[in-house]
Write a protein that holds these residues in place. Sequence first.
Motif, short mmCIF file in Angstrom:
data_model
loop_
_atom_site.label_atom_id
_atom_site.label_comp_id
_atom_site.label_asym_id
_atom_site.label_seq_id
_atom_site.Cartn_x
_atom_site.Cartn_y
_atom_site.Cartn_z
N GLU A 1 0.84 -1.21 0.00
CA GLU A 1 0.00 0.00 0.00
C GLU A 1 0.87 1.25 0.00
N GLY A 2 1.97 1.20 0.73
CA GLY A 2 2.89 2.34 0.74
C GLY A 2 3.52 2.58 -0.62
N ARG A 3 3.91 1.50 -1.29
CA ARG A 3 4.49 1.61 -2.64
C ARG A 3 3.46 2.14 -3.63
N LEU A 4 2.20 1.72 -3.48
CA LEU A 4 1.14 2.19 -4.39
C LEU A 4 0.88 3.68 -4.21
N ARG A 5 0.93 4.15 -2.95
CA ARG A 5 0.74 5.58 -2.72
C ARG A 5 1.83 6.37 -3.46
N LYS A 6 3.04 5.86 -3.40
CA LYS A 6 4.15 6.50 -4.12
C LYS A 6 3.93 6.44 -5.63
N PHE A 7 3.41 5.31 -6.10
CA PHE A 7 3.12 5.14 -7.52
C PHE A 7 2.09 6.18 -7.99
N TYR A 8 1.03 6.39 -7.18
CA TYR A 8 0.01 7.37 -7.54
C TYR A 8 0.60 8.78 -7.62
N GLU A 9 1.54 9.07 -6.74
CA GLU A 9 2.19 10.38 -6.76
C GLU A 9 2.96 10.59 -8.05
N GLU A 10 3.40 9.50 -8.62
CA GLU A 10 4.19 9.58 -9.86
C GLU A 10 3.33 9.67 -11.11
N VAL A 11 2.13 9.06 -11.09
CA VAL A 11 1.35 8.94 -12.33
C VAL A 11 0.02 9.69 -12.34
N ALA A 12 -0.52 10.09 -11.17
CA ALA A 12 -1.79 10.80 -11.11
C ALA A 12 -1.52 12.30 -11.06
N LEU A 13 -2.05 13.05 -12.00
CA LEU A 13 -1.77 14.48 -12.16
C LEU A 13 -1.85 15.25 -10.84
N LEU A 14 -2.96 15.14 -10.13
CA LEU A 14 -3.17 15.97 -8.94
C LEU A 14 -2.18 15.67 -7.83
N LYS A 15 -1.61 14.48 -7.82
CA LYS A 15 -0.67 14.10 -6.77
C LYS A 15 0.79 14.42 -7.14
N GLN A 16 1.02 14.81 -8.39
CA GLN A 16 2.38 15.06 -8.84
C GLN A 16 2.90 16.42 -8.35
N VAL A 17 4.22 16.51 -8.18
CA VAL A 17 4.85 17.79 -7.87
C VAL A 17 4.71 18.68 -9.10
N PHE A 18 4.20 19.89 -8.89
CA PHE A 18 3.90 20.81 -9.99
C PHE A 18 5.20 21.35 -10.58
N VAL A 19 5.46 21.07 -11.84
CA VAL A 19 6.73 21.49 -12.44
C VAL A 19 6.87 23.02 -12.48
N VAL A 20 5.75 23.73 -12.52
CA VAL A 20 5.78 25.18 -12.57
C VAL A 20 6.08 25.78 -11.18
N ASP A 21 5.71 25.05 -10.13
CA ASP A 21 5.94 25.47 -8.75
C ASP A 21 6.23 24.23 -7.91
N PRO A 22 7.50 23.80 -7.88
CA PRO A 22 7.87 22.54 -7.22
C PRO A 22 7.60 22.48 -5.72
N ASP A 23 7.24 23.62 -5.10
CA ASP A 23 6.90 23.61 -3.68
C ASP A 23 5.49 23.09 -3.43
#
Length: 307
Positions: free
Chosen positions: A236-258
């Motif tokens: 489950e922990g690995r999947l949460r990380k996976f979602y952060e990588e592939v789901a738009l809303l969970k990704q770090v915003f390239v325009v504002d990395p903070d």
Amino acid sequence: MSISAQQVKELREKTGAGMMDCKKALTETDGDMEAAIDWLRKKGLSKAAKKADRVAAEGLIGVAQGDGSAALVEVNSETDFVARNEAFQGLVRTIAKEALASAGDRDALLAADFPGTGRSVNDEITEAIATIGENMALRRVAVLSVSPGVVATYVHNAVADGLGKLGVLVALESEGKADVLNELGRKIAMHVAAVNPLAVTPDEVDPAVVERERTVYADQARQSGKPENIIEKMVEGRLRKFYEEVALLKQVFVVDPDKTVEQAVEATAAEAGAPIKVVAIVRFALGEGIEKEESDFAAEVAAAAGS
């Protein structure tokens, strides 16, 4: 004499020429099929059929915006040289505008009238093949609509207004200020162009993709020899990380990395004066998934020289 629709269809299949040109050819030759083929050849309109089996992986992505909607099209050609041709650019630009009324249906767009010609979009592409001399194809189309709200667009590597090698649409549902929404939408579209998320939210990620990841993570965790209840938590922990990588809303915003994209949307809602929801995204990269032919240029030159 009267020319039947079947005759026109048969001639078109044999030559690849446009419907109206086939009808004219048959009329001019009193319905003689072979004579009609020769008539088209003399006019240079039967070239398209000879080029139909050649790989078209270059071309342009076209973008058009309407009222609360926007469209993306990919029109392919054989070479990048043709993509710089003004006639081809005009063709793609017009097809993108016509796509706004297609609801994203490729067949409907191909059958639609091409403005000012009396031909369909499909027949106009066939005409362009004969005129420009390369195989071309409308590969795909997408349309996003939202009300209330905006559909923002972004074209990367633009070669002309609304034309480039990569295009993105972002639909934002909101009653907020349109200028604020468009600015946010454009930034998110730039992010999508760079990162290529699989979905907007974790819930929208393809279940088959998630299950495949889950299986891999579980197999890896079992190699550690830990008990099943611990393995489940690890997965489950690995999947949460996976979602952060592939789901738009969970990704770090390239325009504002903070911020994540989700946090950026929430922060902009105050400026817009209303809540904002990212409804959908579409990203077209030119030629993705097309298997391109490998050619030996030196051998081609030698063959052309007769050596």
